[in-house]
Design an enzyme around this catalytic site. Structure first.
Site, PDB file in Angstrom:
ATOM      1  N   PHE A 106       9.213  23.567  18.244  1.00  0.00           N
ATOM      2  CA  PHE A 106       9.282  24.195  16.924  1.00  0.00           C
ATOM      3  C   PHE A 106       7.905  24.377  16.300  1.00  0.00           C
ATOM      4  O   PHE A 106       7.719  25.197  15.395  1.00  0.00           O
ATOM      5  CB  PHE A 106      10.180  23.362  15.995  1.00  0.00           C
ATOM      6  CG  PHE A 106       9.529  22.149  15.388  1.00  0.00           C
ATOM      7  CD1 PHE A 106       9.110  22.147  14.069  1.00  0.00           C
ATOM      8  CD2 PHE A 106       9.365  20.981  16.123  1.00  0.00           C
ATOM      9  CE1 PHE A 106       8.518  21.033  13.494  1.00  0.00           C
ATOM     10  CE2 PHE A 106       8.796  19.862  15.564  1.00  0.00           C
ATOM     11  CZ  PHE A 106       8.362  19.881  14.249  1.00  0.00           C
ATOM     12  N   LYS A 107       6.916  23.649  16.805  1.00  0.00           N
ATOM     13  CA  LYS A 107       5.574  23.740  16.238  1.00  0.00           C
ATOM     14  C   LYS A 107       4.961  25.123  16.433  1.00  0.00           C
ATOM     15  O   LYS A 107       3.959  25.450  15.811  1.00  0.00           O
ATOM     16  CB  LYS A 107       4.672  22.678  16.874  1.00  0.00           C
ATOM     17  CG  LYS A 107       5.176  21.240  16.769  1.00  0.00           C
ATOM     18  CD  LYS A 107       5.172  20.747  15.347  1.00  0.00           C
ATOM     19  CE  LYS A 107       5.692  19.310  15.234  1.00  0.00           C
ATOM     20  NZ  LYS A 107       4.774  18.288  15.686  1.00  0.00           N
ATOM     21  N   ASP A 108       5.552  25.940  17.308  1.00  0.00           N
ATOM     22  CA  ASP A 108       5.019  27.290  17.519  1.00  0.00           C
ATOM     23  C   ASP A 108       5.054  28.110  16.227  1.00  0.00           C
ATOM     24  O   ASP A 108       4.187  28.956  16.009  1.00  0.00           O
ATOM     25  CB  ASP A 108       5.808  28.017  18.611  1.00  0.00           C
ATOM     26  CG  ASP A 108       5.429  27.540  20.008  1.00  0.00           C
ATOM     27  OD1 ASP A 108       4.243  27.284  20.246  1.00  0.00           O
ATOM     28  OD2 ASP A 108       6.332  27.407  20.853  1.00  0.00           O
ATOM     29  N   ALA A 111       1.936  26.708  14.184  1.00  0.00           N
ATOM     30  CA  ALA A 111       0.638  26.829  14.848  1.00  0.00           C
ATOM     31  C   ALA A 111       0.227  28.282  15.042  1.00  0.00           C
ATOM     32  O   ALA A 111      -0.941  28.652  14.831  1.00  0.00           O
ATOM     33  CB  ALA A 111       0.678  26.109  16.194  1.00  0.00           C
ATOM     34  N   THR A 139       2.783  19.043  18.735  1.00  0.00           N
ATOM     35  CA  THR A 139       1.848  19.813  17.911  1.00  0.00           C
ATOM     36  C   THR A 139       0.669  20.317  18.737  1.00  0.00           C
ATOM     37  O   THR A 139       0.277  21.483  18.651  1.00  0.00           O
ATOM     38  CB  THR A 139       1.326  18.964  16.739  1.00  0.00           C
ATOM     39  OG1 THR A 139       2.393  18.703  15.833  1.00  0.00           O
ATOM     40  CG2 THR A 139       0.219  19.681  15.988  1.00  0.00           C
TER      41      THR A 139
END
Length: 436
Positions: A106-108, A111, A139
């Site tokens: 989900f960090k996409d 980021a 992350t």
């Protein structure tokens, strides 16, 4: 967009300044001076908008004129170019899959958006931007791919030695170019402390243009609101207009973004903060005493955070009114044995393979619904990472079902490159100064 420090509400900085500074010198976190409430017409018709359209409307409301509309649309089109589907598992139980981006986590969302915003604001001829990021697992991989090849930037990823999965480590250490990895002989909290201390060190700030890619950066938090609005839009298409979200929680940026979306008008009935044994927040919600503690290593390693940075933002949203907070957020925590039981149950009942973080969110939703079930309210638990990133967690029968994407198979053909350091700040500072 104007922002203030949680430690000094009279502070005023621009969005660009907050993005590049990441953290105020007073060691607070940046928050919007005004959190706009979105128009009811937009909220009631979310199902008529695509994910990029939703993202633009939400980002525009927060960022204002700091990025012109066409530029903001271009940033979103480039950054959010993958889906986040809501999948029904049974009546009133849905999973929000947030791992369809390039790093499979989900960090996409955060980021990729942040890297493009930083690139947009960078002026030609400016000093190189040094991005420091601490990761407990996911992350770092998202940030590495988000910034890989971005001109005039360099990323230094700190991760706890021997406390991330093999796939996660390869995502951190095999990029090269403008991405470098540092193994810290300690915990994620130690990594996070080193990054925070670097931002307040006068010598480092004189020699480097430092910023963070952690969720302490407001440009990471804003795009994480997008998938809450988009999940609600998908439910509206199915005739559902009441929802609770169960959020696997480590550094509390994920659920912090959900609460920001709620503040902007998203009609969420309740939030569940689901943690592993690192239960600082569930304990606070139970006792009213906030007591950070040393982090404990678990199977759900990306949530191994004993002192979550983003909690100060959540406290600020509620102005420390614990009653209002407890009315909206319930906390649960689970050990590794319970996590494995949840993984097995999800597989047996739904024929669905969930990563350990996702399994904890499902278990928390299930426990909450047993006491608070409402037939007209959908329960959505967030799936934060592709299960292929945690092959050692699953029993062989479940592991055999996991489809390993091609980009993961390619990682094992690459060479790991990293530097091992202790958890003392002077050692980390020396590393930065010697590797300019």
């Amino acid at each position: 967009m104007q922002l203030y420090s949680t430690k000094n509400p009279s502070t005023r900085v621009s969005f660009k300044e907050a993005v590049f500074n990441s953290m105020p010198q007073d060691k607070g976190l940046y928050m919007p001076v005004v959190i706009p409430r979105l128009d009811d017409k937009f909220l009631n018709h979310l199902d008529e908008y695509t994910l990029p359209e939703i993202a633009f409307n939400v980002a525009k409301a927060l960022i204002g004129e700091d990025i012109p509309d066409n530029d903001l649309k271009a940033i979103i089109k480039d950054a959010i170019n993958f889906l986040a589907p809501v999948v029904k598992l049974e009546e009133n139980v849905f999973v929000l899959e947030l791992w369809h981006g390039p790093s499979l986590a989900f960090k996409d969302f955060g980021a990729r958006f942040m890297s493009r915003v930083m690139s947009y604001f960078l002026e030609k001829g400016e000093k190189q931007l040094d991005v420091l990021v601490a990761t407990s697992g996911d992350t770092g991989g998202a940030v590495a791919l988000g910034f890989l090849g971005v001109p005039n930037t360099r990323v230094t990823i700190l991760y706890p030695k021997d406390k991330v999965s093999d796939v996660q480590e390869l995502q951190l250490t095999t990029n090269g170019h403008n991405i470098r990895a540092v193994e810290i002989d300690g915990t994620f909290d130690d990594c996070q402390a080193l990054v925070k201390q670097a931002f307040t060190d006068a010598e480092l700030n004189e020699k480097f243009r430092l910023t963070s890619a952690n969720s302490i950066n407001i440009a990471r938090l804003i795009p994480q609101t997008f998938y809450y609005f988009n999940a609600y839009a998908q439910l509206l298409k199915q005739g559902i207009d009441k929802v609770i979200f169960s959020v696997p929680s480590g550094n509390f940026g994920n659920i912090g973004a959900g609460l920001l979306a709620w503040k902007m008008g998203l009609p969420v009935e309740h939030f569940i903060a689901a943690t592993n044994l690192n239960d600082t927040v569930p304990e606070f919600l139970e006792t009213g005493v906030y007591q950070p503690k040393p982090s404990v290593a678990t199977l759900s390693n990306a949530m191994d955070v004993g002192d979550p940075s983003n909690w100060v933002r959540i406290a600020d949203l509620f102005k420390d009114d614990i009653n209002d907070l407890k009315n909206l957020v319930t906390g649960y925590s689970y050990n590794d044995e319970q996590t494995l039981e949840a993984i097995k149950f999800i597989n047996d009942d739904y024929n669905y393979v969930a990563c350990p973080h996702t399994a904890i969110a499902w278990q928390a939703l299930r426990d909450w619904q047993q006491d608070n079930y409402k037939a007209d309210t959908a329960g959505v638990f967030l799936s934060t990472a592709h299960p292929c990133k945690f092959p050692d967690v699953f029993p062989e029968s479940i592991a055999a079902k996991v489809d390993v994407p091609e980009q993961v198979e390619d990682l094992f053909k690459k060479e790991k490159k990293s530097t091992v350091l202790g958890k003392d700040f002077e050692g980390f500072k020396q590393y930065l100064l010697e590797n300019k």
